[in-house]
Design a protein around this motif. Sequence first.
Motif, PDB file in Angstrom:
ATOM      1  N   HIS A 386       0.850  -1.181   0.000  1.00 38.84           N
ATOM      2  CA  HIS A 386       0.000   0.000   0.000  1.00 38.84           C
ATOM      3  C   HIS A 386       0.889   1.235   0.000  1.00 38.84           C
ATOM      4  CE1 HIS A 386      -3.272  -2.618   2.099  1.00 38.84           C
ATOM      5  NE2 HIS A 386      -3.252  -2.785   0.794  1.00 38.84           N
ATOM      6  N   ILE A 387       0.941   1.909  -1.119  1.00 40.54           N
ATOM      7  CA  ILE A 387       1.806   3.079  -1.270  1.00 40.54           C
ATOM      8  C   ILE A 387       1.034   4.329  -0.861  1.00 40.54           C
ATOM      9  CG2 ILE A 387       3.179   4.451  -2.862  1.00 40.54           C
ATOM     10  CD1 ILE A 387       3.493   1.910  -4.559  1.00 40.54           C
ATOM     11  N   SER A 388       1.499   4.962   0.179  1.00 37.64           N
ATOM     12  CA  SER A 388       0.878   6.189   0.685  1.00 37.64           C
ATOM     13  C   SER A 388       1.942   7.283   0.782  1.00 37.64           C
ATOM     14  CB  SER A 388       0.269   5.945   2.067  1.00 37.64           C
ATOM     15  OG  SER A 388       1.290   5.658   3.013  1.00 37.64           O
ATOM     16  N   GLY A 389       1.492   8.497   1.032  1.00 39.87           N
ATOM     17  CA  GLY A 389       2.460   9.575   1.224  1.00 39.87           C
ATOM     18  C   GLY A 389       3.398   9.284   2.379  1.00 39.87           C
ATOM     19  N   ALA A 390       2.856   8.727   3.462  1.00 36.86           N
ATOM     20  CA  ALA A 390       3.678   8.407   4.623  1.00 36.86           C
ATOM     21  C   ALA A 390       4.659   7.288   4.317  1.00 36.86           C
ATOM     22  CB  ALA A 390       2.782   8.017   5.800  1.00 36.86           C
ATOM     23  N   SER A 391       4.222   6.265   3.576  1.00 33.59           N
ATOM     24  CA  SER A 391       5.136   5.154   3.281  1.00 33.59           C
ATOM     25  C   SER A 391       6.252   5.590   2.342  1.00 33.59           C
ATOM     26  CB  SER A 391       4.363   3.974   2.682  1.00 33.59           C
ATOM     27  OG  SER A 391       4.007   4.194   1.329  1.00 33.59           O
ATOM     28  N   ILE A 392       5.932   6.471   1.381  1.00 39.50           N
ATOM     29  CA  ILE A 392       6.965   6.965   0.465  1.00 39.50           C
ATOM     30  C   ILE A 392       8.042   7.713   1.243  1.00 39.50           C
ATOM     31  CG2 ILE A 392       7.408   8.596  -1.416  1.00 39.50           C
ATOM     32  CD1 ILE A 392       4.577   7.904  -2.463  1.00 39.50           C
ATOM     33  N   SER A 393       7.619   8.587   2.148  1.00 39.89           N
ATOM     34  CA  SER A 393       8.562   9.392   2.925  1.00 39.89           C
ATOM     35  C   SER A 393       9.393   8.517   3.861  1.00 39.89           C
ATOM     36  CB  SER A 393       7.800  10.444   3.726  1.00 39.89           C
ATOM     37  OG  SER A 393       8.648  11.171   4.561  1.00 39.89           O
TER      38      SER A 393
END
Length: 443
Positions: A386-393
């Motif tokens: 699950h790619i989210s803004g938080a996971s990317i950062s």
Amino acid sequence: MASPVQGVDVLVAGAGMTGLGVAAFLREAAPEVTVQVVEQASEPGGYCRTVVQDGFTWDYAGHFFHFRHPEMDAWIHRDMAPGSVATIVRQAKIAYGDVEVDFPFQRHIHQLPRQDFLACLADLYHRPAAGTAAAGSFYDFLAQQYGPAISERFLIPYNEKLYACDLQQLDADAMGRFFPHTEFADVMAQIARDASGGAQGDGAGGLGYNATFRYPRGGAVQYVRALHDRRPPDALHCDEALVRVDLAQRVAVTSKRTVSYRHLASSLPLPALAALCGLKVEPGVFSANRVLVFNLGFDRKGRPDLHWLYVPDRAISFYRVGWYDNMYGDDRMSLYIEIGLPSDGAPIDVEAQLARVLADLATLGITAGHRLVAHHHVVLDPAYVHISGASISHAAALISQLAAHGVHSVGRYGAWTYCSIEDNLVEAKALAAKLARGDEVGA
């Protein structure tokens, strides 16, 4: 931590396509560099493994190879027997009520019943100009890009079934280049093409990143074997798991030994690797679904015209069906079925799921009096991250921390991203070249 008992230039954790690729490319780029590959499973391949059972050949899941880089295409097939790998034009459809629509759905909405088509076309025509509103989530992106008619008929229910989560949790660009974009003009061009008797479906015009694909007779494991044969001799150690890593000392403890390394290349899931290295992983940032895969063999042939059928209907248990037998024209129907499930640790009633799958296949008309003669299942966990803004950062921060200590987290799960197997090999080649050039590697 115990004193190291072995030193190696590059330790590779994980013998999937990425890890084996790193080892193979390193051997070619710098044969003097010492490499060891550890794999916790009893055989290499990761998810790219093949099962042969009762005369059927199945993969752990549908692994089909799409090559955008001619040099990578030539490299991976270099030592494979002529004629052992087919290049196939994909035939894929979407089940929508009583009709089937060519893939991708948004390009072929004219194949829908009239009222559905008009609603979808109106939304596509009247959508806001690009860039007028930033999409905060994948759900928002779908709604803004295509409007409610297309989104609610296919894109939202299908992807909810695939990811097994609320699409509001995912980043707007969660699928990147793999998402087939469509403009109003594209639909008009497709209507004209179909009306003139031109080729239909996603094989026409190269729609999607995988309009054609490669598949070896004998299953995806043939690619694993091609890489395995190019790794340094005696470098692969199966049934050996990475247990913990001392970043400061550059020492790894496995389930069998202690190894000092100069560089560690890992395709393990990033959160797991970070934990083994003693780094803080923010709770709740990284999530993924599970996919329950059923491989099913039947007593006779089914329909010969499809490779994939996408199923957005929430009443049907699975989101996709693949036909192995139509890759090479085999005489018995051989399917793989994919069911997206949350990674919540809940037990899976495999027998109940199989019974429902068989009922759903009959409902869709895929089986009609066919007798199941062989079956196999496997649970992929994690499957789709699950790619989210938080996971990317957070992923970028962890990868940077690890790299500062000579640890390189690569691959789909190592980078916590969505990518193709060819992307993994391209990344493996780039990393191998970097390590081969390093002054400290092999010194």
